[in-house]
Design an enzyme around this catalytic site. Structure first.
Site, PDB file in Angstrom:
ATOM      1  N   GLU A 268      47.571  32.342  29.160  1.00 47.16           N
ATOM      2  CA  GLU A 268      46.371  32.773  28.445  1.00 47.16           C
ATOM      3  C   GLU A 268      46.425  32.285  26.998  1.00 47.16           C
ATOM      4  OE1 GLU A 268      44.314  37.093  27.300  1.00 47.16           O
ATOM      5  OE2 GLU A 268      46.388  36.980  27.990  1.00 47.16           O
TER       6      GLU A 268
ATOM      7  N   LYS B 202      36.798  35.335  31.307  1.00 53.00           N
ATOM      8  CA  LYS B 202      37.355  36.649  31.648  1.00 53.00           C
ATOM      9  C   LYS B 202      36.248  37.679  31.802  1.00 53.00           C
ATOM     10  CE  LYS B 202      41.031  39.857  30.308  1.00 53.00           C
ATOM     11  NZ  LYS B 202      42.061  40.181  29.297  1.00 53.00           N
TER      12      LYS B 202
ATOM     13  N   CYS C 165      45.239  37.811  32.353  1.00 54.47           N
ATOM     14  CA  CYS C 165      46.010  38.959  31.902  1.00 54.47           C
ATOM     15  C   CYS C 165      45.851  40.122  32.871  1.00 54.47           C
ATOM     16  CB  CYS C 165      45.625  39.321  30.474  1.00 54.47           C
ATOM     17  SG  CYS C 165      46.860  40.393  29.664  1.00 54.47           S
TER      18      CYS C 165
END
Length: 520
Positions: free
Chosen positions: A273, A336, A386
């Site tokens: 990330e 995301k 994540c």
């Protein structure tokens, strides 16, 4: 006269937190980082035993709250590191913030335990199903309300245990439901009246035999193994306090990741990330174009973590996919979807709290759900960023159409915010559970660990040493079968579990039976 429940005095408020700490350690033990399924069952059985002897619903709720606070604070205590060490927040305020979060989330379990006390006087079967239903609802509330924070849900402790067989059918919350039923049976068997009943022991033996049979049975088509895909997973180990500093961490990241991308000989290379910690338009002249050109002229591809957007359009935490035939101006893009509260968006009324910390936070735009996977080498690779892999129902949303469903899951993370702690082990167990639920391999590229390859059975096949700078090279085989969990969660979300939990709780409360008086 109605018999009074036998109280235990202050004992519940002593034993409940100790059992809660044991529950926290069951997801990833402090001695080896591995899940301990037996400890999860034992600690929950202790709590349920206390509830069975609680003198009133208030006592039961207090015991459940004490258990939950100790469990949750003991699970995500490492939030203290991000707020104090890296955020500069006063240590007292940081500790209070962790406890306040645990206390708030613990209210769901306090309510479940209070309702369980109202089921006293019902039959053991009704109480078992009612308590398991209430516990399931509490887990769902924690996992979905206010964006959800289900980190440390009880089912994760069973990723290596006998209950893992239920993952492809029921998912992690379903495993937690089954575990709560077993925990109730364990505490019931310790009751004097039950110990003398051969019927109770026969029923327990039958349940154990059924569980053993489930572990030996194959109930669905896993799909054929596909040709191996060679992958290189990059772990930069950029110090978190330097990661976004232009003269140190940023320069180091740009140089190291660029060199590894150029040198990789694998079919697919994956970075963590925000491995490239700058917007494309902020990068040094020619950096992005040269990176894209490398994959445009070779038979290789890459998934790269990078922020995207502009002040006018807003920003996203994203992954771009570069491959032959992909123009530098229009790469594959994943944004995301499930943003981190306080990290990627600021909840209303909490800007004052964020201003107390020196962390690069902001309000990001949210990506769609689901998003198409990245097609490469005959595989459909589905990125998640994540802690998005914490939400199996969201990853499962992409499995409604079997012909377009992902064949490989790809997690890119940076949990360097939490230091060298059990958070790394906990996050690994979360990824392994997703692999079990969906029966897809999960490859993970992280900044500090755990950078691993997990197969479709949830087993770690390749792993890089944590807090080291290096490249994990290995092979992964995609899968195409659709698990029962993937089938129903992609169509109905978590509603089947919600309905089950609420229905069982309601029926148990409505069932007849004698209710003990609260002690004055």
């Amino acid at each position: 006269m109605r018999p009074r429940a036998r109280g235990l005095g202050p004992l519940p408020l002593i034993l409940a937190p100790l059992a809660g700490i044991a529950q926290a350690m069951s997801m990833a033990s402090p001695w080896n980082g591995q899940p301990q399924w037996w400890l999860q069952l034992a600690s929950l059985a202790v709590l349920f035993g206390l509830l069975e002897r609680a003198a009133s619903w208030k006592t039961a709720a207090a015991a459940g709250w004490a258990f939950a606070i100790a469990w949750l604070a003991g699970t995500f205590w490492w939030l203290f590191i991000s707020m104090h060490v890296y955020g500069g927040l006063n240590p007292v305020l940081a500790a209070v913030a962790v406890l306040a979060l645990a206390a708030f989330l613990g209210l769901y379990y306090a309510a479940a335990c209070g309702l369980a006390a109202l089921m006293h006087g019902r039959s053991a079967v009704v109480r078992a199903l009612g308590l398991a239903g209430a516990w399931l609802v509490a887990e769902l509330l924690r996992g979905t309300w206010f964006t959800g924070f289900p980190w440390g849900a009880g089912g994760y402790a069973h990723v290596d245990g006998p209950l893992a067989v239920f993952a492809p059918q029921l998912g992690v919350y379903g495993i937690g439901f089954v575990a709560s039923l077993i925990a109730f049976v364990l505490c019931a068997l310790l009751q004097p009246a039950v110990r003398r009943s051969w019927k109770a022991w026969l029923a327990a033996a039958g349940a154990a035999a059924l569980l053993a049979a489930c572990n030996m049975a194959v109930s669905h088509d896993e799909g054929p193994a596909r040709p191996p895909l060679s992958v290189a997973l990059l772990q930069g180990n950029i110090p978190q306090d330097e990661k976004f500093e232009p003269g140190t961490g940023v320069a180091l990241a740009l140089d190291w990741y660029r060199r590894q991308l150029d040198a990789s000989q694998s079919s697919l290379t994956v970075t963590p990330e925000t491995a490239v910690p700058m917007l494309p338009q902020q990068l040094p002249m020619g950096y992005y174009d040269a990176m894209a050109a490398k994959f445009a002229r070779t038979s290789q591809a890459a998934l790269i973590g990078i922020p995207l957007g502009s002040f006018q359009e807003g920003y996203t935490n994203s992954v771009i996919g570069l491959a032959p035939g992909t123009a530098a101006a229009a790469p594959y893009r994943y944004d995301k979807h499930h943003l981190v509260p306080f990290g990627e968006f600021i909840p209303p009324l909490f800007k004052w709290f964020v201003r107390l910390m020196n962390i690069p936070l902001g309000d990001f735009n949210r990506g769609a759900l689901p998003q198409p996977p990245f097609a490469w080498a005959g595989e459909r690779l589905a990125p998640n960023i994540c802690y998005e892999d914490l939400f199996g129902e969201e990853l499962g949303a992409g499995f409604r159409d079997a012909a377009r469903a992902p064949t490989i899951l790809v997690n890119v993370s940076n949990i360097g915010w939490f230091g060298d702690t059990v958070a790394i082990d906990q996050h690994l167990q979360i990824s392994r559970m997703r692999a079990l639920e969906l029966e897809r391999p999960m490859i993970r590229a992280t900044n500090t660990g755990a950078t691993v390859i997990v197969d479709h059975r949830g087993r770690v096949t390749h792993q890089l040493a944590r807090h080291t700078r290096g490249v994990l090279v290995g092979e992964v085989q995609g899968r195409t079968g659709i698990t029962p969990f993937a089938w129903w969660v992609s169509r109905f979300g978590l509603w089947p579990l919600w309905i089950t939990g609420v229905a069982l709780t309601g029926v148990a409360l409505a069932a007849g039976g004698r209710r003990p008086r609260a002690r004055p």
